[in-house]
Design a protein around this motif. Structure first.
Motif, short mmCIF file in Angstrom:
data_model
loop_
_atom_site.label_atom_id
_atom_site.label_comp_id
_atom_site.label_asym_id
_atom_site.label_seq_id
_atom_site.Cartn_x
_atom_site.Cartn_y
_atom_site.Cartn_z
N TRP A 137 0.82 -1.22 0.00
CA TRP A 137 0.00 0.00 0.00
C TRP A 137 0.85 1.26 0.00
N LEU A 150 -9.91 3.05 -1.30
CA LEU A 150 -10.24 3.08 0.12
C LEU A 150 -9.36 2.12 0.93
N ASP A 151 -9.01 0.98 0.32
CA ASP A 151 -8.19 0.03 1.06
C ASP A 151 -6.82 0.62 1.40
N ARG A 153 -6.21 3.82 2.00
CA ARG A 153 -6.42 4.74 3.11
C ARG A 153 -6.65 3.98 4.41
N TYR A 154 -7.33 2.84 4.31
CA TYR A 154 -7.58 2.01 5.48
C TYR A 154 -6.25 1.50 6.06
N HIS A 155 -5.39 0.96 5.21
CA HIS A 155 -4.09 0.46 5.69
C HIS A 155 -3.22 1.60 6.22
N CYS A 157 -4.21 4.32 7.55
CA CYS A 157 -4.76 4.74 8.84
C CYS A 157 -4.31 3.80 9.95
N LYS A 158 -4.30 2.50 9.66
CA LYS A 158 -3.86 1.51 10.65
C LYS A 158 -2.35 1.53 10.85
N ASP A 163 -4.57 -6.76 9.96
CA ASP A 163 -5.77 -6.20 10.56
C ASP A 163 -5.80 -6.38 12.08
#
Length: 416
Positions: A137, A150-151, A153-155, A157-158, A163
């Protein structure tokens, strides 16, 4: 010191990685009883070791329609459910539970499924996380394959591609070892309280470099990697050959088709005939290459070599690939590749896009056979570009030696 270890692996690539680790562990701990459970497929990767008597394959096994890629589509998941996936998973869980209750350690190789099973066993376990890397990513998509979604941005963010539920399983008290494929990924996990290590990538172990045989030195050399799962591999190969026949080079073109025991000669013959190839008698030079069969179409020679990937990879200038682990190994050896995604179930556009990002662009997906042929022609004419991409591939995959280091960690954290 416990004398038994159960290894869980969930796919062809994971089986190869697990086997490399077990080979190194056997050298370091010859008295340890090594046992494996192939969660996906029949575990054919382990057949030779099992026949040699130093490895035991246990537990229920079944070939599922998706080939282990039911997470890539709802249709694939539904087909696996109809084929008996729930019952298979339940039987595998019971087997691991029995093993864990006896206090024997488990090593999970792969992603969430083996990790969850190892945790559910109730005994000590370790985890080698093979598919995920934060480099994926952190790398932009290849040109023409969309923008970060979106994936990403999700990664971001984490701060990790793994996960929260996976962090919890890695942080659990019975988990004694977590190893991932690179330092960037390990750092992301450590930020979430997981004591992750990056001892090296076992996928790059076991390769020996040989000089290019005389019979292949004149002309250009392309490695064909259609994948290992039938019938998908046959469809992949048909599209790769369509592209290869359009590649423009000066002089002969050598196509080296690296495959396993399947597809067989009988399965390949009609496909190659439709593509315009004619079977030729094996010469002494072709026999020295290790080819099982040889075919010709004009100035193009095609050599079929079951089990020859480890030998042929370093001989080639470029790969044409629709494979997973083998493609990563190829670029890790410094050979860039072009891919051509199809209908799947494994090598679909999403898989190819992710693979390109994982490897820093050292493998580039193409939309059509014609696009692949044009790009291959351009790359063959640009040695500097191939060298630059090969350097990136080596950097993303890392050096050899990971199996030995992992075996030492397993001895210290799981067997001690």
């Amino acid at each position: 010191m416990p004398s038994r270890l159960l290894v869980l692996s969930n796919g062809h690539g994971e089986d190869l990685i697990a086997l490399r680790i077990l080979e190194a562990l056997r050298e370091q701990q010859p008295d340890c009883q090594l046992t494996v459970m192939a969660l996906v497929g029949l575990g054919q990767t382990y057949a030779a070791a099992e026949a040699a008597g130093w490895l035991q394959v246990v537990g229920p096994r079944r070939c599922l329609p998706s080939g282990g890629f039911s997470n890539q589509s709802l249709r694939g998941l539904l087909r696996d459910l109809r084929a008996g996936l729930p019952l298979l998973s339940l039987r595998q869980w019971r087997w691991v539970r029995h093993w864990g209750r006896a206090g024997h350690p488990v090593l999970a190789v792969g992603d969430l499924l083996p990790l969850l099973l190892a945790w559910s066993g109730g005994g000590p376990y370790g985890f080698v996380g093979t598919p995920k890397s934060d480099a994926t990513w952190a790398t932009p998509p290849p040109p023409g394959w969309g923008r970060p979604g979106l994936d990403d941005r999700y990664h971001r963010c984490k701060g990790s591609e793994w996960d929260p539920w996976e962090w919890a399983l890695m942080r659990a008290d019975p988990c004694r070892l977590v190893a991932v494929r690179d330092r960037l990924t390990a750092r992301g996990l450590r930020n979430h309280g997981v004591a992750a290590l990056a001892p090296g990538n076992p996928m790059m172990d076991g390769f020996q470099t040989e000089a290019v045989p005389i019979g292949l030195r004149h002309g250009r050399r392309l490695l064909l990697l259609p994948g290992s799962r039938l019938p998908e591999a046959l469809g992949n190969l048909e599209r790769l050959l369509e592209a290869a026949l359009q590649v423009r080079v000066n002089g002969p073109l050598h196509l080296l088709l690296a495959c396993g025991n399947q597809p067989t000669s009988a399965e390949l013959a009609p496909l190659l005939s439709r593509a315009g190839f004619s079977s030729t008698c094996l010469s002494a030079e072709q026999g020295a290459i290790g080819a099982r069969d040889s075919w010709r179409a004009g100035t193009i020679e095609l050599h079929v070599g079951p089990g020859c990937f480890g030998r042929w990879a370093a001989w080639c200038e470029l790969g044409l690939a629709t494979a997973g682990t083998a493609t990563e190994q190829l670029v890790g050896l410094g050979v860039p590749a072009l891919s051509l995604p199809g209908p799947g179930p494994q090598f679909k556009p999403g898989f190819a896009r992710r693979q390109s990002r994982l490897l820093g662009g050292a493998v580039l997906p193409c939309h059509t056979a014609a696009e692949l042929a044009r790009t291959a022609t351009r790359w063959l004419d640009d040695a500097e570009l191939r060298q630059r991409l090969g350097t990136m591939g080596r950097r993303r995959m890392g050096p050899a030696g990971g199996s030995q280091r992992l075996a030492k960690l397993i001895t210290q954290h799981l067997l001690a």
